[in-house]
Design a protein around this motif. Structure first.
Motif, short mmCIF file in Angstrom:
data_model
loop_
_atom_site.label_atom_id
_atom_site.label_comp_id
_atom_site.label_asym_id
_atom_site.label_seq_id
_atom_site.Cartn_x
_atom_site.Cartn_y
_atom_site.Cartn_z
N MET A 41 126.06 76.19 -33.73
CA MET A 41 126.73 76.18 -35.05
C MET A 41 126.26 77.33 -35.94
SD MET A 41 128.57 73.67 -34.31
CE MET A 41 128.32 72.70 -32.83
N CYS A 42 125.01 77.81 -35.70
CA CYS A 42 124.59 79.02 -36.43
C CYS A 42 124.19 80.12 -35.45
CB CYS A 42 123.47 78.73 -37.43
SG CYS A 42 122.86 80.26 -38.18
N ALA A 43 123.17 79.87 -34.62
CA ALA A 43 122.70 80.94 -33.71
C ALA A 43 123.85 81.38 -32.78
CB ALA A 43 121.51 80.45 -32.89
N LEU B 232 113.11 87.63 -29.28
CA LEU B 232 113.63 86.52 -28.48
C LEU B 232 113.25 85.19 -29.12
CD1 LEU B 232 115.33 86.07 -25.96
CD2 LEU B 232 113.22 85.82 -24.64
N GLY B 233 113.98 84.86 -30.18
CA GLY B 233 113.84 83.55 -30.83
C GLY B 233 115.16 82.80 -30.64
N GLY B 234 115.47 81.94 -31.61
CA GLY B 234 116.69 81.13 -31.51
C GLY B 234 117.95 81.96 -31.47
N VAL B 235 118.09 82.89 -32.41
CA VAL B 235 119.29 83.74 -32.45
C VAL B 235 119.27 84.69 -31.25
CG1 VAL B 235 120.49 85.52 -33.78
CG2 VAL B 235 119.53 83.53 -34.96
N GLY B 236 118.11 85.28 -30.97
CA GLY B 236 117.98 86.24 -29.87
C GLY B 236 118.35 85.63 -28.53
N HIS B 237 117.90 84.41 -28.26
CA HIS B 237 118.18 83.84 -26.94
C HIS B 237 119.67 83.53 -26.77
CE1 HIS B 237 118.59 79.59 -27.97
NE2 HIS B 237 118.57 79.25 -26.70
N ASP C 256 119.73 93.14 -33.45
CA ASP C 256 118.40 93.03 -34.05
C ASP C 256 118.26 91.67 -34.73
OD1 ASP C 256 116.10 93.16 -35.58
OD2 ASP C 256 116.49 95.17 -36.36
N THR C 257 117.47 90.77 -34.11
CA THR C 257 117.33 89.40 -34.64
C THR C 257 115.94 89.16 -35.23
OG1 THR C 257 116.43 88.19 -32.71
CG2 THR C 257 118.78 88.71 -32.67
N ILE C 258 115.18 90.22 -35.46
CA ILE C 258 113.79 90.06 -35.92
C ILE C 258 113.76 89.50 -37.35
CG2 ILE C 258 111.64 91.29 -36.43
CD1 ILE C 258 112.35 93.22 -34.15
N SER C 259 112.90 88.50 -37.54
CA SER C 259 112.86 87.78 -38.81
C SER C 259 111.85 88.37 -39.81
CB SER C 259 112.52 86.31 -38.55
OG SER C 259 111.33 86.25 -37.76
P1 NAP Z 1 113.19 82.83 -34.73
O1 NAP Z 1 113.66 81.80 -33.77
O2 NAP Z 1 111.96 82.58 -35.49
O3 NAP Z 1 113.09 84.22 -33.92
C1 NAP Z 1 112.72 85.42 -34.52
C2 NAP Z 1 112.03 86.30 -33.48
O4 NAP Z 1 111.73 87.56 -34.08
C3 NAP Z 1 110.69 85.78 -33.03
O5 NAP Z 1 110.75 84.78 -32.04
C4 NAP Z 1 110.02 87.04 -32.53
O6 NAP Z 1 110.52 87.37 -31.21
C5 NAP Z 1 110.58 88.11 -33.47
N1 NAP Z 1 109.60 88.43 -34.51
C6 NAP Z 1 109.07 87.59 -35.44
N2 NAP Z 1 108.20 88.25 -36.23
C7 NAP Z 1 108.17 89.52 -35.78
C8 NAP Z 1 107.48 90.71 -36.18
N3 NAP Z 1 106.61 90.67 -37.21
N4 NAP Z 1 107.72 91.85 -35.51
C9 NAP Z 1 108.59 91.88 -34.48
N5 NAP Z 1 109.26 90.79 -34.04
C10 NAP Z 1 109.05 89.64 -34.69
O7 NAP Z 1 114.32 83.12 -35.83
P2 NAP Z 1 115.91 82.97 -35.68
O8 NAP Z 1 116.32 81.61 -36.08
O9 NAP Z 1 116.30 83.53 -34.38
O10 NAP Z 1 116.39 83.93 -36.86
C11 NAP Z 1 116.09 85.33 -36.82
C12 NAP Z 1 116.50 85.98 -38.13
O11 NAP Z 1 117.93 85.95 -38.24
C13 NAP Z 1 115.98 85.27 -39.38
O12 NAP Z 1 115.64 86.28 -40.35
C14 NAP Z 1 117.17 84.47 -39.87
O13 NAP Z 1 117.15 84.20 -41.24
C15 NAP Z 1 118.30 85.41 -39.50
N6 NAP Z 1 119.61 84.78 -39.35
C16 NAP Z 1 120.67 85.52 -39.75
C17 NAP Z 1 121.94 85.03 -39.54
C18 NAP Z 1 123.11 85.88 -39.90
O14 NAP Z 1 124.18 85.35 -40.19
N7 NAP Z 1 122.98 87.17 -39.85
C19 NAP Z 1 122.13 83.77 -38.99
C20 NAP Z 1 121.02 83.05 -38.57
C21 NAP Z 1 119.75 83.57 -38.76
P3 NAP Z 1 109.55 87.95 -30.05
O15 NAP Z 1 108.47 86.91 -29.87
O16 NAP Z 1 110.46 88.08 -28.90
O17 NAP Z 1 109.04 89.27 -30.55
#
Ligand code: NAP
Ligand code: ZN
Length: 355
Positions: free
Chosen positions: A161-163, A187-192, A247-250
């Motif tokens: 629903m989001c990722a 490779l987090g929630g969005v990345g996977h 680029d999904t880095i948070s």
């Molecule tokens: P998540 O599950 O926490 O995954 C983020 C991944 O980013 C981490 O697992 C890690 O992957 C990497 N990371 C974290 N800190 C880092 C650092 N300091 N340097 C380099 N890599 C780092 O988060 P998520 O739910 O996937 O969300 C990711 C981002 O997308 C968030 O900012 C969220 O708010 C945003 N988002 C945006 C949208 C949109 O519409 N554009 C929608 C949903 C979420 P590795 O361990 O593989 O390095």
């Protein structure tokens, strides 16, 4: 006066939490509403950004959650799209004006009158504030409710629903196709989900990660290559390689070094929304000009496209890899998420909100 129903939920009363039990009120279903029993709710990093007030606009108490799968328990007199017992989803959007140019084009997230997000947002009546999926029940206008294909496991479908839509939409926008080289940063929630969906579209996927421990999982998820970005010189062989970088880095990070990995006419699309991002992202014009490279962004996706993505995932058998938790484990999950330790989405069991 509309009737309200008291509903158990989890939320944060102040910035940085903790997330704890609280009681919220849900409106009685209006003519076009459906009432939903929440079965599962995914934990997006945006929930954590909101609770931490990373974006500086959170209104407390906040009840996060916008990756919801549930069952319809009742519907209003003029709501005809769903029946009691239907498996449904609710994503990031629960209302919008429906008539502006953006809404008509299916881009409700950019509604010119102001979209109503699923949590921490003002309802169209400009009075009530929305509370999200960390709760036992919710009431949503049927036009913003999604149909979940029967083939999909409900817990594993919740993160779509989001990722799911956040990655499906840019893959479509930037024309991902068989043979394209796609890099997924983080490779987090969005990345996977980016890995799974790009792979399902026939792309050759490379994961760029700070966590060496995620290498095996990256291959299982569908990546052909894994590169540990923290190792010196690791990016050098990748210069000019990718058609698309997701680029999904948070957290704040240097964009320049990844732009160099784009081939000519390639696109790097920003999906992550780090706090204080400006400090880490000065960009040299030449990084884009020499090579006609594009730096883009993409924000979730509209209702129509979210349904299209769910139907696509139903056909392709694409779902998230999840760790199902109880509501009282949310804080611990946030701490793990903060350390990049997600495998690859936490999903809360809806039965535990009132337990
Ligand atoms: P998540 O599950 O926490 O995954 C983020 C991944 O980013 C981490 O697992 C890690 O992957 C990497 N990371 C974290 N800190 C880092 C650092 N300091 N340097 C380099 N890599 C780092 O988060 P998520 O739910 O996937 O969300 C990711 C981002 O997308 C968030 O900012 C969220 O708010 C945003 N988002 C945006 C949208 C949109 O519409 N554009 C929608 C949903 C979420 P590795 O361990 O593989 O390095
Ligand atoms: Zn999200």
């Amino acid at each position: 006066m509309a009737m309200m129903e008291k509903t158990p939920a989890y939320g944060a009363r102040a910035a940085k939490g903790p997330v704890a039990p609280l009681t919220i009120e849900r409106r009685d279903p209006g003519p076009h509403d459906v009432a939903i029993e929440i079965l599962y709710c995914g934990i997006c990093h945006s929930d954590l950004h909101k609770v931490n007030d990373d974006w500086g606009e959170t209104r407390f108490p906040v009840v996060p959650g916008h990756e919801i799968v549930g069952r319809v328990v009742s519907q209003g007199d003029s709501a005809f799209r769903f029946r009691e017992g239907d498996l449904i989803g609710v994503g990031c959007i629960v209302d919008s004006c429906r008539t502006c140019r953006e809404c008509r084009a299916g881009h409700e997230m950019f509604c010119e009158k102001g979209v109503t997000f699923t949590f921490d947002s003002l309802e169209p009546d400009q009075k009530a504030w929305t509370y999200g999926g960390y709760s036992a029940k919710m009431v949503v206008d049927e036009n913003y409710v999604l149909r979940v294909p029967k083939e999909l496991n409900p817990a594993r479908a919740a993160p779509l629903m989001c990722a799911g839509i956040t990655t499906y939409s840019p893959l479509r926008q930037f024309g991902c196709k068989r043979g394209d080289r796609v890099a997924v940063l983080g490779l987090g929630g969005v990345g996977h989900m980016a890995v799974k969906l790009a792979n399902s579209m026939g792309a050759e996927v490379t994961v760029l990660s700070t966590s060496r421990g995620k290498q095996e999982a990256a291959a299982r998820l569908g990546a052909k290559q894994f590169v540990a970005t923290t190792e010196p010189g690791a990016l050098d062989p990748l210069a000019g390689k990718f058609d698309l970088i997701m680029d999904t880095i948070s957290a704040p990070h240097d964009l320049e070094k990844y732009l160099a990995l784009l081939r000519n006419f390639g696109t790097m699309v920003l999906l992550g929304l780090p706090p204080d991002a400006t400090a880490a992202t000065p960009i040299n014009a030449s990084s884009l000009v020499f090579g006609n490279r594009r730096l883009a962004g993409s924000n979730i996706g509209g209702i129509r496209e979210t349904q299209e993505m769910l139907d696509y995932c139903g056909k392709q058998g694409v779902v998230a890899d999840v760790e199902v938790i109880k509501a009282n484990q949310i804080n611990e999950s946030y701490a793990r998420m903060g350390r990049g330790d997600v495998r690859y989405r936490f999903v809360i069991d809806g039965a535990s909100f009132g337990a």
